[in-house]
Design a protein around this motif. Sequence first.
Motif, PDB file in Angstrom:
ATOM      1  N   GLU A 255      -7.636  -0.384  -0.970  1.00 22.62           N
ATOM      2  CA  GLU A 255      -7.487  -0.340  -2.341  1.00 22.62           C
ATOM      3  C   GLU A 255      -6.152   0.378  -2.498  1.00 22.62           C
ATOM      4  OE1 GLU A 255      -7.320  -1.336  -6.346  1.00 22.62           O
ATOM      5  OE2 GLU A 255      -8.318  -2.256  -4.756  1.00 22.62           O
ATOM      6  N   ARG A 256      -6.087   1.484  -1.888  1.00 24.56           N
ATOM      7  CA  ARG A 256      -4.910   2.545  -1.895  1.00 24.56           C
ATOM      8  C   ARG A 256      -3.613   1.736  -1.494  1.00 24.56           C
ATOM      9  NH1 ARG A 256      -6.214   8.140   1.175  1.00 24.56           N
ATOM     10  NH2 ARG A 256      -8.591   7.973   1.055  1.00 24.56           N
ATOM     11  N   LYS A 257      -3.827   1.093  -0.516  1.00 22.02           N
ATOM     12  CA  LYS A 257      -2.470   0.317  -0.002  1.00 22.02           C
ATOM     13  C   LYS A 257      -2.266  -0.801  -0.962  1.00 22.02           C
ATOM     14  CE  LYS A 257      -3.685   0.610   4.908  1.00 22.02           C
ATOM     15  NZ  LYS A 257      -4.321  -0.401   5.989  1.00 22.02           N
TER      16      LYS A 257
ATOM     17  N   LEU B 245      -5.719   4.900  -8.680  1.00 12.73           N
ATOM     18  CA  LEU B 245      -6.057   5.907  -7.386  1.00 12.73           C
ATOM     19  C   LEU B 245      -7.145   7.170  -7.682  1.00 12.73           C
ATOM     20  CD1 LEU B 245      -4.657   6.491  -4.699  1.00 12.73           C
ATOM     21  CD2 LEU B 245      -3.196   7.887  -6.028  1.00 12.73           C
TER      22      LEU B 245
ATOM     23  N   CYS C 174     -11.563   1.542   0.446  1.00 10.79           N
ATOM     24  CA  CYS C 174     -10.977   2.404  -0.158  1.00 10.79           C
ATOM     25  C   CYS C 174      -9.476   2.470   0.232  1.00 10.79           C
ATOM     26  CB  CYS C 174     -11.432   3.951  -0.258  1.00 10.79           C
ATOM     27  SG  CYS C 174     -12.877   4.138  -0.956  1.00 10.79           S
TER      28      CYS C 174
ATOM     29  N   GLU D 118     -14.579   7.377  -3.444  1.00 15.94           N
ATOM     30  CA  GLU D 118     -14.356   7.904  -2.084  1.00 15.94           C
ATOM     31  C   GLU D 118     -15.098   9.393  -1.859  1.00 15.94           C
ATOM     32  OE1 GLU D 118     -11.104   8.223   1.370  1.00 15.94           O
ATOM     33  OE2 GLU D 118     -10.501   7.434  -0.570  1.00 15.94           O
TER      34      GLU D 118
ATOM     35  N   VAL E  51     -10.525   5.227  -7.291  1.00 17.84           N
ATOM     36  CA  VAL E  51     -10.773   5.156  -5.795  1.00 17.84           C
ATOM     37  C   VAL E  51     -10.998   6.629  -5.211  1.00 17.84           C
ATOM     38  CG1 VAL E  51      -9.801   4.690  -3.600  1.00 17.84           C
ATOM     39  CG2 VAL E  51      -9.470   3.141  -5.490  1.00 17.84           C
ATOM     40  N   ILE E  52     -10.501   7.416  -5.575  1.00 19.17           N
ATOM     41  CA  ILE E  52     -10.615   8.842  -5.072  1.00 19.17           C
ATOM     42  C   ILE E  52     -12.267   9.327  -5.457  1.00 19.17           C
ATOM     43  CG2 ILE E  52     -10.307  11.283  -5.103  1.00 19.17           C
ATOM     44  CD1 ILE E  52      -7.132  10.336  -4.753  1.00 19.17           C
TER      45      ILE E  52
END
Length: 136
Positions: free
Chosen positions: A116-118, A75, A113, A82, A78-79
């Motif tokens: 990917e979070r899901k 996570l 993003c 983002e 990804v952040i």
Amino acid sequence: EEKKEKSHPDSPFANGVAALKEAQMKHIHDNGQALSKSFQQRLSRNGNHSESAQEEYMTIGKDFLQSHKKSVDRLMEVIRFEMDALQEFEGSVGRQKIGEEQVLNYFESVGLCLDERKAIARDLEEAMERLSTGGN
């Protein structure tokens, strides 16, 4: 003075967004309760104080810790991506140098993003379900 983000009351999405958030929170709550109940049943099977129960608690705890850390690491990755995309796009908007390709790239980046979070959330939920049922 603290500035709070609100959807415009006249926005056609205002009620839809609120309803979606409420439905998502209910799903998370219901899933969490079901997993917790299943997990609690698994933990109670051996009795709370036996040596084998303590060993199982350690094994479960370590497995869950590893799954959660992996999820948080993914996570954070990804952040970071983002935040970089956001900063780059915000700079372009601020310089008023923005074109169709930049908007599309930014839109696609945010969409990737979110996907990917899901996936990260699904993977953690699956790990929690395996732990709560004793599956491998």
